[in-house]
Scaffold this motif. Structure first.
Motif, PDB file in Angstrom:
ATOM      1  N   LYS A 137       0.862  -1.172   0.000  1.00  0.00           N
ATOM      2  CA  LYS A 137       0.000   0.000   0.000  1.00  0.00           C
ATOM      3  C   LYS A 137       0.902   1.226   0.000  1.00  0.00           C
ATOM      4  O   LYS A 137       1.194   1.814   1.031  1.00  0.00           O
ATOM      5  N   GLY A 138       1.395   1.574  -1.182  1.00  0.00           N
ATOM      6  CA  GLY A 138       2.333   2.677  -1.303  1.00  0.00           C
ATOM      7  C   GLY A 138       3.751   2.185  -1.502  1.00  0.00           C
ATOM      8  O   GLY A 138       4.019   0.985  -1.542  1.00  0.00           O
ATOM      9  N   PRO A 139       4.702   3.122  -1.644  1.00  0.00           N
ATOM     10  CA  PRO A 139       6.094   2.768  -1.920  1.00  0.00           C
ATOM     11  C   PRO A 139       6.750   2.018  -0.775  1.00  0.00           C
ATOM     12  O   PRO A 139       6.388   2.187   0.385  1.00  0.00           O
ATOM     13  N   ALA A 140       7.728   1.198  -1.118  1.00  0.00           N
ATOM     14  CA  ALA A 140       8.424   0.401  -0.105  1.00  0.00           C
ATOM     15  C   ALA A 140       9.621   1.138   0.480  1.00  0.00           C
ATOM     16  O   ALA A 140       9.990   0.910   1.621  1.00  0.00           O
ATOM     17  N   CYS A 141      10.227   2.022  -0.300  1.00  0.00           N
ATOM     18  CA  CYS A 141      11.463   2.673   0.127  1.00  0.00           C
ATOM     19  C   CYS A 141      11.190   3.957   0.900  1.00  0.00           C
ATOM     20  O   CYS A 141      10.237   4.682   0.602  1.00  0.00           O
ATOM     21  N   HIS A 142      12.059   4.248   1.883  1.00  0.00           N
ATOM     22  CA  HIS A 142      11.900   5.465   2.682  1.00  0.00           C
ATOM     23  C   HIS A 142      12.115   6.728   1.848  1.00  0.00           C
ATOM     24  O   HIS A 142      11.714   7.818   2.238  1.00  0.00           O
ATOM     25  N   THR A 143      12.730   6.573   0.653  1.00  0.00           N
ATOM     26  CA  THR A 143      12.945   7.717  -0.227  1.00  0.00           C
ATOM     27  C   THR A 143      11.676   8.093  -0.995  1.00  0.00           C
ATOM     28  O   THR A 143      11.634   9.127  -1.659  1.00  0.00           O
ATOM     29  N   GLY A 144      10.666   7.240  -0.912  1.00  0.00           N
ATOM     30  CA  GLY A 144       9.436   7.457  -1.665  1.00  0.00           C
ATOM     31  C   GLY A 144       9.391   6.670  -2.962  1.00  0.00           C
ATOM     32  O   GLY A 144       8.384   6.693  -3.678  1.00  0.00           O
ATOM     33  N   ALA A 145      10.478   5.947  -3.271  1.00  0.00           N
ATOM     34  CA  ALA A 145      10.508   5.113  -4.468  1.00  0.00           C
ATOM     35  C   ALA A 145       9.711   3.834  -4.231  1.00  0.00           C
ATOM     36  O   ALA A 145       9.595   3.356  -3.099  1.00  0.00           O
ATOM     37  N   VAL A 146       9.177   3.288  -5.303  1.00  0.00           N
ATOM     38  CA  VAL A 146       8.402   2.050  -5.213  1.00  0.00           C
ATOM     39  C   VAL A 146       9.256   0.928  -4.650  1.00  0.00           C
ATOM     40  O   VAL A 146       8.822   0.153  -3.806  1.00  0.00           O
ATOM     41  N   SER A 147      10.501   0.845  -5.128  1.00  0.00           N
ATOM     42  CA  SER A 147      11.422  -0.202  -4.693  1.00  0.00           C
ATOM     43  C   SER A 147      12.706   0.425  -4.179  1.00  0.00           C
ATOM     44  O   SER A 147      13.117   1.510  -4.619  1.00  0.00           O
ATOM     45  N   CYS A 148      13.362  -0.262  -3.257  1.00  0.00           N
ATOM     46  CA  CYS A 148      14.673   0.194  -2.782  1.00  0.00           C
ATOM     47  C   CYS A 148      15.758  -0.083  -3.816  1.00  0.00           C
ATOM     48  O   CYS A 148      16.856   0.470  -3.729  1.00  0.00           O
ATOM     49  N   PHE A 149      15.462  -0.945  -4.787  1.00  0.00           N
ATOM     50  CA  PHE A 149      16.447  -1.330  -5.797  1.00  0.00           C
ATOM     51  C   PHE A 149      16.205  -0.519  -7.067  1.00  0.00           C
ATOM     52  O   PHE A 149      15.461  -0.936  -7.962  1.00  0.00           O
ATOM     53  N   THR A 150      16.853   0.648  -7.136  1.00  0.00           N
ATOM     54  CA  THR A 150      16.650   1.536  -8.285  1.00  0.00           C
ATOM     55  C   THR A 150      17.933   1.820  -9.059  1.00  0.00           C
ATOM     56  O   THR A 150      17.884   2.177 -10.223  1.00  0.00           O
ATOM     57  N   ASP A 151      19.098   1.674  -8.413  1.00  0.00           N
ATOM     58  CA  ASP A 151      20.366   1.988  -9.071  1.00  0.00           C
ATOM     59  C   ASP A 151      20.995   0.728  -9.650  1.00  0.00           C
ATOM     60  O   ASP A 151      21.039  -0.312  -8.984  1.00  0.00           O
ATOM     61  N   GLU A 152      21.503   0.841 -10.881  1.00  0.00           N
ATOM     62  CA  GLU A 152      22.106  -0.302 -11.554  1.00  0.00           C
ATOM     63  C   GLU A 152      23.626  -0.200 -11.507  1.00  0.00           C
ATOM     64  O   GLU A 152      24.202   0.855 -11.751  1.00  0.00           O
ATOM     65  N   VAL A 153      24.268  -1.321 -11.198  1.00  0.00           N
ATOM     66  CA  VAL A 153      25.717  -1.418 -11.287  1.00  0.00           C
ATOM     67  C   VAL A 153      26.107  -1.787 -12.707  1.00  0.00           C
ATOM     68  O   VAL A 153      27.045  -1.268 -13.285  1.00  0.00           O
ATOM     69  N   ALA A 154      25.338  -2.706 -13.273  1.00  0.00           N
ATOM     70  CA  ALA A 154      25.579  -3.137 -14.650  1.00  0.00           C
ATOM     71  C   ALA A 154      24.278  -3.624 -15.238  1.00  0.00           C
ATOM     72  O   ALA A 154      23.371  -4.036 -14.514  1.00  0.00           O
TER      73      ALA A 154
ATOM     74  N   THR B 100      19.617  -9.070 -22.346  1.00  0.00           N
ATOM     75  CA  THR B 100      19.515  -9.267 -23.782  1.00  0.00           C
ATOM     76  C   THR B 100      18.104  -9.707 -24.091  1.00  0.00           C
ATOM     77  O   THR B 100      17.314 -10.034 -23.212  1.00  0.00           O
ATOM     78  N   GLY B 101      17.770  -9.721 -25.365  1.00  0.00           N
ATOM     79  CA  GLY B 101      16.440 -10.192 -25.769  1.00  0.00           C
ATOM     80  C   GLY B 101      15.398  -9.127 -25.565  1.00  0.00           C
ATOM     81  O   GLY B 101      15.555  -7.981 -25.956  1.00  0.00           O
ATOM     82  N   LEU B 102      14.280  -9.486 -24.919  1.00  0.00           N
ATOM     83  CA  LEU B 102      13.171  -8.563 -24.739  1.00  0.00           C
ATOM     84  C   LEU B 102      13.580  -7.361 -23.897  1.00  0.00           C
ATOM     85  O   LEU B 102      14.420  -7.460 -23.017  1.00  0.00           O
ATOM     86  N   ALA B 103      12.984  -6.216 -24.182  1.00  0.00           N
ATOM     87  CA  ALA B 103      13.259  -5.003 -23.418  1.00  0.00           C
ATOM     88  C   ALA B 103      12.878  -5.215 -21.962  1.00  0.00           C
ATOM     89  O   ALA B 103      11.999  -6.000 -21.635  1.00  0.00           O
ATOM     90  N   ASP B 104      13.562  -4.509 -21.087  1.00  0.00           N
ATOM     91  CA  ASP B 104      13.326  -4.650 -19.660  1.00  0.00           C
ATOM     92  C   ASP B 104      11.903  -4.257 -19.308  1.00  0.00           C
ATOM     93  O   ASP B 104      11.469  -3.141 -19.591  1.00  0.00           O
ATOM     94  N   TYR B 105      11.194  -5.183 -18.663  1.00  0.00           N
ATOM     95  CA  TYR B 105       9.812  -4.920 -18.248  1.00  0.00           C
ATOM     96  C   TYR B 105       9.765  -4.139 -16.944  1.00  0.00           C
ATOM     97  O   TYR B 105       8.738  -3.573 -16.589  1.00  0.00           O
ATOM     98  N   GLY B 106      10.886  -4.063 -16.251  1.00  0.00           N
ATOM     99  CA  GLY B 106      10.912  -3.430 -14.936  1.00  0.00           C
ATOM    100  C   GLY B 106      10.388  -2.012 -14.933  1.00  0.00           C
ATOM    101  O   GLY B 106       9.644  -1.616 -14.039  1.00  0.00           O
ATOM    102  N   ILE B 107      10.751  -1.208 -15.932  1.00  0.00           N
ATOM    103  CA  ILE B 107      10.307   0.178 -15.963  1.00  0.00           C
ATOM    104  C   ILE B 107       8.797   0.254 -16.142  1.00  0.00           C
ATOM    105  O   ILE B 107       8.137   1.153 -15.593  1.00  0.00           O
ATOM    106  N   LEU B 108       8.216  -0.694 -16.867  1.00  0.00           N
ATOM    107  CA  LEU B 108       6.763  -0.700 -17.035  1.00  0.00           C
ATOM    108  C   LEU B 108       6.072  -1.065 -15.723  1.00  0.00           C
ATOM    109  O   LEU B 108       5.007  -0.533 -15.401  1.00  0.00           O
ATOM    110  N   GLN B 109       6.689  -1.963 -14.961  1.00  0.00           N
ATOM    111  CA  GLN B 109       6.156  -2.297 -13.640  1.00  0.00           C
ATOM    112  C   GLN B 109       6.177  -1.086 -12.725  1.00  0.00           C
ATOM    113  O   GLN B 109       5.194  -0.773 -12.049  1.00  0.00           O
ATOM    114  N   ARG B 110       7.326  -0.403 -12.713  1.00  0.00           N
ATOM    115  CA  ARG B 110       7.452   0.764 -11.842  1.00  0.00           C
ATOM    116  C   ARG B 110       6.497   1.877 -12.263  1.00  0.00           C
ATOM    117  O   ARG B 110       5.899   2.554 -11.413  1.00  0.00           O
TER     118      ARG B 110
END
Length: 208
Positions: free
Chosen positions: A88-105, A109-119
């Protein structure tokens, strides 16, 4: 689930991966001890143990961003939990939906990342519930389905024009606008985007 089956570490803790039951997006990683695990089972909402404050905390007790538990699983070593929730609302204390937002790498490959559509879908749902003043998504929901449908039609036309003009840069922008407005329409209609993807998957299976 028997609490005795869980292998807590030397500090009496077990890591808990919290995952959205609908979108399957990983929301956060937290820790539970026996007491918070028991409260989670008892209340049907997530409770954790704060390693920094050394105390129990009920997720969303102050913010209102609680997490209703759908299921709890443990791994083959019985020393980690996977908790599926309806947030019920964002999970992260920053207000982001997920705490996992920054990518290291990014080696996808293949299908485009669905993650952004989820977010995006989660943010749109949040806008529908909270209606923050000045937000464009709030404006669309307040104007209603006719306005949303008009915007979907306009963006679809813009996609067609960009494609006819062979303008890939413009097509990229207009396609993104179309996907956004389509997501708003689906939320307004109460149709999860994953159901659209499920239909595509079923069609693919039928033709393969």
């Amino acid at each position: 689930m028997n609490i005795e089956e869980i292998r807590f570490d030397e500090k009496g803790l077990v890591p808990a991966i919290i995952q959205d039951a609908e979108t399957l997006e990983v929301l956060t990683l937290a820790y539970m001890n026996k007491e918070s695990f028991g409260k989670t089972l008892e209340t049907g909402e997530t409770w954790f143990f704060s390693r920094s404050r050394q105390e129990l905390w009920h997720k969303g007790a102050t913010s209102g961003n609680t997490q209703s538990v759908v299921s709890i699983k443990y791994d083959c070593d019985q020393d980690a939990l996977l908790v599926l929730v309806n947030p019920k609302g964002p999970a992260c204390h920053t207000g982001a939906v997920s705490c996992f937002t920054d990518e290291v790498a990014d080696r996808k490959t293949g299908l485009a990342d669905y993650g952004i559509l989820q977010r995006l879908e989660q943010v749109i749902r949040q806008r529908e519930q909270e209606r923050p003043e000045g937000a464009y998504t709030t404006y669309l929901f307040e104007k209603g389905v006719d306005k949303i449908l008009k915007k979907v039609g306009e963006e679809a036309s813009e996609v067609i024009i960009a494609a006819k003009n062979r303008d890939q840069e413009e097509l990229r922008w207009e396609a993104a606008d179309l996907l956004y407005h389509l997501q708003v329409l689906l939320v307004e209609q109460g149709l999860p985007f994953k159901e659209v993807l499920r239909t595509l998957e079923e069609r693919h299976k039928d033709r393969s």
